[in-house]
Design a protein around this motif. Sequence first.
Motif, PDB file in Angstrom:
ATOM      1  N   GLU A   1      -1.691   4.738   4.140  1.00  0.00           N
ATOM      2  CA  GLU A   1      -1.673   3.818   3.022  1.00  0.00           C
ATOM      3  C   GLU A   1      -2.626   4.132   1.988  1.00  0.00           C
TER       4      GLU A   1
ATOM      5  N   ARG B   1       0.722  -1.054   0.045  1.00  0.00           N
ATOM      6  CA  ARG B   1      -0.001  -0.260   0.028  1.00  0.00           C
ATOM      7  C   ARG B   1       0.821   1.314   0.140  1.00  0.00           C
TER       8      ARG B   1
ATOM      9  N   SER C   1       3.533   2.138   3.538  1.00  0.00           N
ATOM     10  CA  SER C   1       2.526   2.334   4.619  1.00  0.00           C
ATOM     11  C   SER C   1       3.045   2.351   6.005  1.00  0.00           C
TER      12      SER C   1
ATOM     13  N   ASP D   1       5.605  -3.302   4.434  1.00  0.00           N
ATOM     14  CA  ASP D   1       5.204  -2.019   4.777  1.00  0.00           C
ATOM     15  C   ASP D   1       6.186  -1.013   4.877  1.00  0.00           C
TER      16      ASP D   1
ATOM     17  N   ALA E   1       2.043   7.913   0.087  1.00  0.00           N
ATOM     18  CA  ALA E   1       2.664   6.595   0.386  1.00  0.00           C
ATOM     19  C   ALA E   1       3.382   6.199  -0.831  1.00  0.00           C
TER      20      ALA E   1
END
Length: 267
Positions: free
Chosen positions: A38, A30, A33, A256, A43
């Motif tokens: 996100e 995402r 994130s 992430d 991002a």
Amino acid sequence: MTRTLATLMTLLAAGFVNAAEPKVEIVGHRGASFDAPENTVAAIKLAWEQKADASEFDIYLTKDGKLVVIHDATTKRTAGEDKKVADSTLEELRTLDAGKWKGAKFAGEKLPTLDEMLATVPAGKRAFIEVKCGPEAVPEMDRVIKASKLKPEQTCVISFNADVIAATKKARPDLQALWLVSLNTKGKSRTVDELIAKAKEIKADGLDLSATPAVLDKAFAAKIKSAGLKLYVWTVNDADLAKKMIEVGAESITTDKPGWLREQLAK
């Protein structure tokens, strides 16, 4: 032998240079994130700054047939107001603030459209488009991808919905499409042979699996790859787990924290 080559051989012998350093694609989950809200332009741009090889984001079809980037079926978690994406127009959704929940500096971030996210992808990088709804999104997704500046090899479509992957490969056989599967099932899980058979049936290019070492071992991975399928994994924010996934044969890891993970794997 030149002095440079002799020095390199000395370093190799001493263990200071790892000639077999594992190569793996690092995908921002995402976007980046962990550090930014996100599924926003902020991002995904941060993911590129953190030297991600690719960035993943989620799409839903709006009431008026547009593709908006959001993970959930409603806007409550990331934008505060509880609007169902499928029952809202793009114009309605664009009035929401999708950034301030992550911090004041992100206030004003809008829910992006698919074309806005694709426009950020640099040369040599890839976008992973996760379709969260059904195959009804494929025609509009195809239109947007064709209108973008990206080459076919820069776009990968992923989905837990097998029908989405089948529809994508029918419409765009030139695009890579992988079937997402969680191996963290409490009930009866699919065998690797069943996963391979289904992937072949829907003409998927590979499997994008949860990084579950209790299931995804070398033998499991070897069967997938020997079937001619790609093996990608998600979502890994632990360096030891990432290394384990590389050892079993994962070609791509979603995280992430793309910048942090790259640093950890370089140690």
